[in-house]
Scaffold this active site. Structure first.
Site, PDB file in Angstrom:
ATOM      1  N   ALA A  97     -23.366 -34.232  15.102  1.00  0.00           N
ATOM      2  CA  ALA A  97     -23.677 -33.352  13.977  1.00  0.00           C
ATOM      3  C   ALA A  97     -22.919 -33.648  12.687  1.00  0.00           C
ATOM      4  CB  ALA A  97     -23.408 -31.906  14.390  1.00  0.00           C
ATOM      5  N   ALA A  98     -21.701 -34.192  12.780  1.00  0.00           N
ATOM      6  CA  ALA A  98     -20.907 -34.348  11.559  1.00  0.00           C
ATOM      7  C   ALA A  98     -21.627 -35.261  10.560  1.00  0.00           C
ATOM      8  CB  ALA A  98     -19.545 -34.938  11.907  1.00  0.00           C
ATOM      9  N   PRO A  99     -21.582 -34.954   9.273  1.00  0.00           N
ATOM     10  CA  PRO A  99     -20.835 -33.883   8.601  1.00  0.00           C
ATOM     11  C   PRO A  99     -21.557 -32.538   8.535  1.00  0.00           C
ATOM     12  CG  PRO A  99     -21.871 -35.255   6.970  1.00  0.00           C
ATOM     13  CD  PRO A  99     -22.241 -35.837   8.301  1.00  0.00           C
ATOM     14  N   GLY A 100     -22.725 -32.422   9.149  1.00  0.00           N
ATOM     15  CA  GLY A 100     -23.337 -31.102   9.258  1.00  0.00           C
ATOM     16  C   GLY A 100     -24.558 -30.846   8.390  1.00  0.00           C
ATOM     17  N   LYS A 102     -27.679 -31.736   8.830  1.00  0.00           N
ATOM     18  CA  LYS A 102     -28.851 -31.312   9.600  1.00  0.00           C
ATOM     19  C   LYS A 102     -28.575 -30.012  10.343  1.00  0.00           C
ATOM     20  CE  LYS A 102     -30.312 -36.067   9.710  1.00  0.00           C
ATOM     21  NZ  LYS A 102     -29.089 -36.767   9.255  1.00  0.00           N
ATOM     22  N   ASP A 120     -19.793 -32.877  17.784  1.00  0.00           N
ATOM     23  CA  ASP A 120     -19.455 -34.246  17.408  1.00  0.00           C
ATOM     24  C   ASP A 120     -18.286 -34.701  18.261  1.00  0.00           C
ATOM     25  OD1 ASP A 120     -20.515 -36.012  14.917  1.00  0.00           O
ATOM     26  OD2 ASP A 120     -18.532 -36.643  15.546  1.00  0.00           O
ATOM     27  N   ASP A 147     -18.103 -35.587  23.901  1.00  0.00           N
ATOM     28  CA  ASP A 147     -18.911 -36.806  23.940  1.00  0.00           C
ATOM     29  C   ASP A 147     -20.353 -36.382  24.245  1.00  0.00           C
ATOM     30  OD1 ASP A 147     -20.252 -39.148  24.676  1.00  0.00           O
ATOM     31  OD2 ASP A 147     -18.411 -40.076  25.402  1.00  0.00           O
ATOM     32  N   ASP A 165     -29.391 -37.377  16.048  1.00  0.00           N
ATOM     33  CA  ASP A 165     -29.326 -38.273  14.894  1.00  0.00           C
ATOM     34  C   ASP A 165     -28.212 -39.255  15.249  1.00  0.00           C
ATOM     35  OD1 ASP A 165     -29.887 -39.207  12.290  1.00  0.00           O
ATOM     36  OD2 ASP A 165     -28.153 -38.126  11.522  1.00  0.00           O
ATOM     37  N   CYS A 218     -30.793 -43.816  10.790  1.00  0.00           N
ATOM     38  CA  CYS A 218     -31.026 -44.307   9.424  1.00  0.00           C
ATOM     39  C   CYS A 218     -30.925 -45.825   9.429  1.00  0.00           C
ATOM     40  CB  CYS A 218     -30.056 -43.673   8.436  1.00  0.00           C
ATOM     41  SG  CYS A 218     -28.335 -44.012   8.799  1.00  0.00           S
TER      42      CYS A 218
END
Lengths: 295, 150
Positions: A97-100, A102, A120, A147, A165, A218
């Protein structure tokens, strides 16, 4: 030629884009204030509450950003949460998730009902995640440091939606940082691919039956995209790839074959968005439903 | 991090009521207390999920620092106030709001003697400030979200 279009798109700076945080305000209230302060704001066609803004690098130093009324996020990255078909009341996992960006978007779509679990593995990166969830005022959030590969065992059949992601070689955002291209070697993608394959299996196992997993990166390398999704389809026969059709945004379908590797025909349901399609980042998305035993 | 019990909730509600005027503050939310009197708020669904997961770092949003002398609401905490009830809101102009968000002292114009005030700019709450005897507000903006001087 597509290759030339790709290279020339890498030479163009990415536009700055942001999302109005509807947990705190609404576009009708904040956009006129921004325009009054001299920002040129245009709506993004493919996402609700998303906008591009000029001049660049100014919004992040504004009161409105610090208050959490707007969130600066890549224009195509905003598509991830939208594609998850989130409904209020669901339990949603953002596995890396970081940096958040989404996670906060997911929270917006949950409209205060249900829960977003933002996980994360990195304690350093979790600080940014915690700050962003705080700034956006997400009351229904849980932050975990774990993890991602553990979720499949520890939280089996638990989530309605999972966003993976995945960490990747970032070849879709070279225009942000050319050193990505300079440093990249094919073995990097191979290493990422192994990790992504473990993560996608874990993400899938943590889904409830009929739950939906969105896999995104990405990067544009097939080893980190189609190859990973094909691995899931092979290891989990109940996984069903769903069609993705983003509106008002050009895209290409997933590759059926790469360097002699043939992928299942349904892999064409994945989408590749190249920087020249969006004028922004390059992304890959795959949407998977977990069918029941009978399904 | 633990849940506030009934007595603590009541005391917290009274403290917020005394300072800010909103006695029903976050009545429908779960309140958690972490170290140094830091109060977080989250939904009850969130707590249920917390119970099912491992390695949880935090839940919900930090809303207040609760000291024996009073309650300081964070930016998010102040945005959750029912504004029609607040008794210590001070209206800020653009320059004052900038200073406020930089964490710099802000001399108040129409201050009615309260020790803790909430700043509001263009309808948005900017968190709490402690006010000195001279009527200068010292905004409690954490370093990580302060505006930088240009």
């Amino acid at each position: 030629m597509e290759y030339d279009r790709l290279i020339s798109s890498y030479e163009t700076n990415l536009p700055e884009s942001f999302r109005v945080n509807t947990l705190k305000t609404e576009p009708g209230k904040i956009i006129p204030i921004l325009e009054e302060e001299g920002y040129q704001v245009s709506p993004l066609k493919w996402v609700r509450n998303g906008y591009t803004v000029k001049p660049e690098d100014r919004l992040s130093h504004s009161i409105w950003y610090k208050l959490g009324l707007v969130y600066i996020q890549g224009a195509v990255s905003m598509l991830a949460a939208e594609l998850l078909d989130i409904a209020p009341g669901q339990i949603v996992l953002d596995m890396c998730a970081a940096p958040g960006s989404k996670s906060t978007h997911i929270a917006m779509l949950l409209k205060g009902r249900g829960v977003v679990v933002a996980n994360d593995v990195s304690t350093t990166r979790v600080k940014a995640l915690a700050s962003n969830l705080q700034r956006c005022g997400v009351l229904n959030s849980v932050i975990t440091i774990s993890d991602g590969r553990m979720f499949g065992r520890r939280a089996r059949d638990f989530f309605d939606r999972v966003l993976l992601d995945a960490p990747c070689s970032s070849l879709g955002i070279i225009s942000k940082d050319w050193s990505i291209a300079r440093k990249w070697r094919e073995k990097d993608s191979l290493i990422y691919s192994r990790l992504q394959k473990s993560l996608i299996i874990s993400a899938y196992d943590s889904l409830k039956v009929d739950g939906i997993l969105l896999y995104s990166t990405c990067t544009l390398h097939p080893l980190e995209n189609e190859d990973v999704v094909a691995h899931l389809l092979e290891k989990r026969p109940s996984a069903e790839l769903l069609e993705i059709r983003p509106e008002k945004l050009e895209y290409l379908h997933g590759l059926r074959e790469w360097h002699g590797r043939e992928y299942p025909p349904t892999i064409g349901r994945c989408i590749r968005i190249y920087p020249y399609h969006s004028g922004s980042e390059g992304f890959f998305f795959a949407k998977v439903r977990k069918r029941g035993e009978a399904g | 991090m633990r849940r506030l019990d009934e007595v603590e909730r009541k005391l917290f509600g009274e403290a917020v009521g005394r300072t800010y005027g909103d006695e029903h503050y976050l009545k429908s939310m779960e309140l958690l207390i972490a170290g140094e009197g830091r109060v977080r708020a989250c939904t009850s669904e969130t707590l249920q999920v917390v119970d099912s997961l491992k390695k949880v770092l935090a839940a919900g949003v930090y809303v207040a620092k609760w000291k024996y002398w009073g309650v300081i609401l964070s930016v998010e905490g102040s945005q959750l106030l029912r504004e029609e009830n607040t008794i210590n809101t001070v209206e800020l102009d653009g320059e004052m709001a900038r200073k406020w968000m930089m964490g710099a002292p802000v001399p108040l114009r129409d201050w009615n003697g309260q020790k803790i005030v909430v700043g509001r700019y263009r309808g948005f709450m900017l968190g709490s400030a402690i006010v000195g005897r001279d009527g200068v507000a010292y905004p409690q903006i954490p370093k990580w979200r302060r505006l930088q001087e240009e």
